[in-house]
Design a protein around this motif. Structure first.
Motif, PDB file in Angstrom:
ATOM      1  N   GLY A  30       0.812  -1.226   0.000  1.00 29.48           N
ATOM      2  CA  GLY A  30       0.000   0.000   0.000  1.00 29.48           C
ATOM      3  C   GLY A  30       0.835   1.262   0.000  1.00 29.48           C
ATOM      4  N   SER A  31       2.063   1.175  -0.516  1.00 29.74           N
ATOM      5  CA  SER A  31       2.880   2.391  -0.557  1.00 29.74           C
ATOM      6  C   SER A  31       3.000   2.869  -1.998  1.00 29.74           C
ATOM      7  CB  SER A  31       4.234   2.169   0.111  1.00 29.74           C
ATOM      8  OG  SER A  31       4.992   1.210  -0.584  1.00 29.74           O
ATOM      9  N   ASN A  32       4.050   3.555  -2.298  1.00 29.42           N
ATOM     10  CA  ASN A  32       4.105   4.277  -3.552  1.00 29.42           C
ATOM     11  C   ASN A  32       5.564   4.493  -3.954  1.00 29.42           C
ATOM     12  OD1 ASN A  32       2.906   5.677  -5.648  1.00 29.42           O
ATOM     13  ND2 ASN A  32       2.961   7.637  -4.567  1.00 29.42           N
ATOM     14  N   ILE A  33       5.796   4.657  -5.238  1.00 30.59           N
ATOM     15  CA  ILE A  33       7.108   5.158  -5.669  1.00 30.59           C
ATOM     16  C   ILE A  33       6.860   6.573  -6.156  1.00 30.59           C
ATOM     17  CG2 ILE A  33       9.031   4.902  -7.278  1.00 30.59           C
ATOM     18  CD1 ILE A  33       8.250   1.937  -7.456  1.00 30.59           C
ATOM     19  N   ASP A  34       7.410   7.531  -5.456  1.00 28.92           N
ATOM     20  CA  ASP A  34       7.075   8.925  -5.749  1.00 28.92           C
ATOM     21  C   ASP A  34       7.867   9.498  -6.902  1.00 28.92           C
ATOM     22  OD1 ASP A  34       5.239   9.704  -3.335  1.00 28.92           O
ATOM     23  OD2 ASP A  34       6.853   8.450  -2.568  1.00 28.92           O
ATOM     24  N   ALA A  35       9.102   9.046  -7.049  1.00 32.51           N
ATOM     25  CA  ALA A  35       9.919   9.568  -8.142  1.00 32.51           C
ATOM     26  C   ALA A  35      11.179   8.737  -8.309  1.00 32.51           C
ATOM     27  CB  ALA A  35      10.299  11.029  -7.878  1.00 32.51           C
ATOM     28  N   VAL A  36      11.769   8.872  -9.481  1.00 34.82           N
ATOM     29  CA  VAL A  36      13.064   8.247  -9.756  1.00 34.82           C
ATOM     30  C   VAL A  36      14.057   9.372 -10.009  1.00 34.82           C
ATOM     31  CG1 VAL A  36      14.355   6.729 -11.312  1.00 34.82           C
ATOM     32  CG2 VAL A  36      11.921   6.284 -10.870  1.00 34.82           C
ATOM     33  N   LEU A  37      15.186   9.319  -9.321  1.00 31.99           N
ATOM     34  CA  LEU A  37      16.250  10.290  -9.569  1.00 31.99           C
ATOM     35  C   LEU A  37      17.362   9.575 -10.328  1.00 31.99           C
ATOM     36  CD1 LEU A  37      17.462  13.196  -8.836  1.00 31.99           C
ATOM     37  CD2 LEU A  37      18.750  11.962  -7.105  1.00 31.99           C
ATOM     38  N   ILE A  38      17.670  10.079 -11.512  1.00 35.99           N
ATOM     39  CA  ILE A  38      18.748   9.478 -12.285  1.00 35.99           C
ATOM     40  C   ILE A  38      19.989  10.351 -12.184  1.00 35.99           C
ATOM     41  CG2 ILE A  38      19.499   8.786 -14.599  1.00 35.99           C
ATOM     42  CD1 ILE A  38      16.596   8.088 -15.193  1.00 35.99           C
ATOM     43  N   VAL A  39      21.089   9.743 -11.752  1.00 37.81           N
ATOM     44  CA  VAL A  39      22.366  10.460 -11.688  1.00 37.81           C
ATOM     45  C   VAL A  39      23.097  10.154 -12.993  1.00 37.81           C
ATOM     46  CG1 VAL A  39      24.481  10.844 -10.386  1.00 37.81           C
ATOM     47  CG2 VAL A  39      22.381  10.189  -9.188  1.00 37.81           C
ATOM     48  N   GLU A  40      23.264  11.197 -13.803  1.00 42.58           N
ATOM     49  CA  GLU A  40      23.811  10.977 -15.133  1.00 42.58           C
ATOM     50  C   GLU A  40      25.335  11.023 -15.150  1.00 42.58           C
ATOM     51  OE1 GLU A  40      20.719  12.383 -18.345  1.00 42.58           O
ATOM     52  OE2 GLU A  40      21.421  14.108 -17.184  1.00 42.58           O
ATOM     53  N   GLY A  41      25.914  10.349 -16.123  1.00 40.82           N
ATOM     54  CA  GLY A  41      27.366  10.371 -16.267  1.00 40.82           C
ATOM     55  C   GLY A  41      27.764   9.746 -17.583  1.00 40.82           C
ATOM     56  N   ASP A  42      28.812  10.278 -18.151  1.00 41.34           N
ATOM     57  CA  ASP A  42      29.316   9.796 -19.419  1.00 41.34           C
ATOM     58  C   ASP A  42      30.203   8.558 -19.181  1.00 41.34           C
ATOM     59  OD1 ASP A  42      30.195  10.434 -22.307  1.00 41.34           O
ATOM     60  OD2 ASP A  42      32.085  10.288 -21.211  1.00 41.34           O
ATOM     61  N   ASP A  43      30.031   7.529 -20.012  1.00 42.37           N
ATOM     62  CA  ASP A  43      30.774   6.274 -19.825  1.00 42.37           C
ATOM     63  C   ASP A  43      32.288   6.490 -19.655  1.00 42.37           C
ATOM     64  OD1 ASP A  43      28.345   5.083 -20.192  1.00 42.37           O
ATOM     65  OD2 ASP A  43      29.043   3.643 -21.700  1.00 42.37           O
ATOM     66  N   ASP A  44      32.883   7.235 -20.596  1.00 42.76           N
ATOM     67  CA  ASP A  44      34.342   7.382 -20.561  1.00 42.76           C
ATOM     68  C   ASP A  44      34.815   8.166 -19.340  1.00 42.76           C
ATOM     69  OD1 ASP A  44      34.771   5.876 -22.824  1.00 42.76           O
ATOM     70  OD2 ASP A  44      34.464   7.587 -24.163  1.00 42.76           O
ATOM     71  N   GLU A  45      34.014   9.165 -18.938  1.00 40.73           N
ATOM     72  CA  GLU A  45      34.373   9.920 -17.733  1.00 40.73           C
ATOM     73  C   GLU A  45      34.325   9.010 -16.505  1.00 40.73           C
ATOM     74  OE1 GLU A  45      32.119  13.516 -16.860  1.00 40.73           O
ATOM     75  OE2 GLU A  45      32.542  14.196 -18.910  1.00 40.73           O
ATOM     76  N   ILE A  46      33.310   8.149 -16.468  1.00 36.56           N
ATOM     77  CA  ILE A  46      33.176   7.235 -15.328  1.00 36.56           C
ATOM     78  C   ILE A  46      34.352   6.264 -15.281  1.00 36.56           C
ATOM     79  CG2 ILE A  46      31.830   5.258 -14.483  1.00 36.56           C
ATOM     80  CD1 ILE A  46      29.305   6.873 -15.215  1.00 36.56           C
ATOM     81  N   VAL A  47      34.760   5.768 -16.442  1.00 36.59           N
ATOM     82  CA  VAL A  47      35.901   4.853 -16.489  1.00 36.59           C
ATOM     83  C   VAL A  47      37.153   5.566 -15.977  1.00 36.59           C
ATOM     84  CG1 VAL A  47      37.456   3.563 -18.006  1.00 36.59           C
ATOM     85  CG2 VAL A  47      34.981   3.403 -18.334  1.00 36.59           C
ATOM     86  N   ALA A  48      37.362   6.817 -16.472  1.00 31.55           N
ATOM     87  CA  ALA A  48      38.548   7.564 -16.061  1.00 31.55           C
ATOM     88  C   ALA A  48      38.546   7.795 -14.550  1.00 31.55           C
ATOM     89  CB  ALA A  48      38.600   8.905 -16.799  1.00 31.55           C
ATOM     90  N   ARG A  49      37.365   8.160 -14.017  1.00 33.32           N
ATOM     91  CA  ARG A  49      37.285   8.460 -12.592  1.00 33.32           C
ATOM     92  C   ARG A  49      37.440   7.209 -11.744  1.00 33.32           C
ATOM     93  NH1 ARG A  49      32.627  12.018 -12.414  1.00 33.32           N
ATOM     94  NH2 ARG A  49      31.457  10.151 -11.959  1.00 33.32           N
ATOM     95  N   THR A  50      36.796   6.127 -12.175  1.00 30.04           N
ATOM     96  CA  THR A  50      36.781   4.930 -11.334  1.00 30.04           C
ATOM     97  C   THR A  50      38.114   4.186 -11.346  1.00 30.04           C
ATOM     98  OG1 THR A  50      34.475   4.769 -11.991  1.00 30.04           O
ATOM     99  CG2 THR A  50      35.352   2.969 -10.695  1.00 30.04           C
TER     100      THR A  50
END
Ligand SMILES: [Zn+2]
Length: 267
Positions: free
Chosen positions: A152-172
């Motif tokens: 009896g609950s709800n999903i109020d919203a989805v927050l998407i954290v965006e990021g570019d693949d290559d930037e993520i690879v470089a950072r990680t």
């Protein structure tokens, strides 16, 4: 406009692994008085339940490769020993199954992740959850929507954290961790000492095996092929979806907070 803090029941935070979800989750937990439920913690909890049993045998003996299924739960429990000693025998069995897949390097099937998730999602008396790392597939999304209706609950919203693949690879790939005190470094943005030691305790820092380029690329691929479909699915259900950039030119607690809350104000 915007979401009213007291009326929020569940929020989803989605994004590629390494996009920077945690600082945003922290904002939502604080601002909306919710608890975080992340699949990482979920797995650790269940693996621990099984590990506490101290079983030394071979896990593959419980799995029949030919039929692609486990022997019955009763049979597993019988082989593990004195069930009566454990407060959560079903959790022990789930932990064993999860461990089997993790150990053999296979993806954990949705059915097992769904069962672990459902148990925890329904169990706790909290105002609501910020979900992190779940759902990752369409099957998990369907399971979540059913659970939400049941409770009896709800999903109020989805927050998407965006990021570019290559930037993520470089950072990680630049990330380092202290194996002793678990402090996290980055060779460029937050370097350890010149000698490569933890500035807090002096232990040489290491790169986690999960942070190799190969592993990161495979997680990104997983996101593109599976999670993007589940985001579309949620969108079709009419759940509001908002996006924030994972990479901000300036970074402080207040800037991150404002970026997240401004996105929600648009709903
Ligand atoms: Zn350290």
């Amino acid at each position: 406009m915007g979401l009213e803090a007291g009326k929020i029941s569940n929020l989803l935070v989605m994004g590629k692994s390494g996009a920077g979800k945690q600082p945003r989750i922290d904002v939502l937990v604080r601002e909306f008085d919710l608890d975080q439920l992340s699949t990482g913690d979920l797995f650790r909890t269940y693996l621990k339940k099984f590990e506490e049993v101290d079983f030394e045998g071979d896990l593959s003996s419980f799995y029949d490769e030919e039929t692609d299924s486990f022997v019955s739960d009763e049979e597993i429990l019988w082989s593990l020993g004195p069930v009566a000693k454990w407060d959560d025998p079903q959790g022990v069995v789930l932990g064993l199954k999860a461990k089997y897949f993790v150990e053999s390097g296979k993806f954990v099937p949705d059915s097992i992740t769904n069962e672990m998730f459902g148990t925890v999602f329904k169990s706790k008396e909290c105002r609501g959850w910020v979900l992190d790392g779940y759902p990752r597939t369409v099957a998990q999304t369907e399971n979540l929507l059913n659970l939400v209706v049941e409770s009896g609950s709800n999903i109020d919203a989805v927050l998407i954290v965006e990021g570019d693949d290559d930037e993520i690879v470089a950072r990680t790939t630049g990330r380092r961790i202290c194996p002793n005190c678990k402090k996290v470094y980055h060779i460029e943005f937050k370097p350890p000492s010149k000698e490569g030691n933890c500035t807090h305790c002096g232990t040489p820092v290491i790169r986690r095996s999960d942070d190799s380029e190969e592993k990161i690329r495979s997680r990104l691929e997983e996101f593109h092929t599976k999670t993007e479909l589940s985001i579309k699915f949620l969108e079709h259900q009419g759940i509001p979806i908002v996006k924030v950039p994972g990479n901000l030119s300036e970074y402080s607690r207040e800037i991150v907070r404002k970026s997240v809350m401004d996105a929600f104000d648009a709903i």
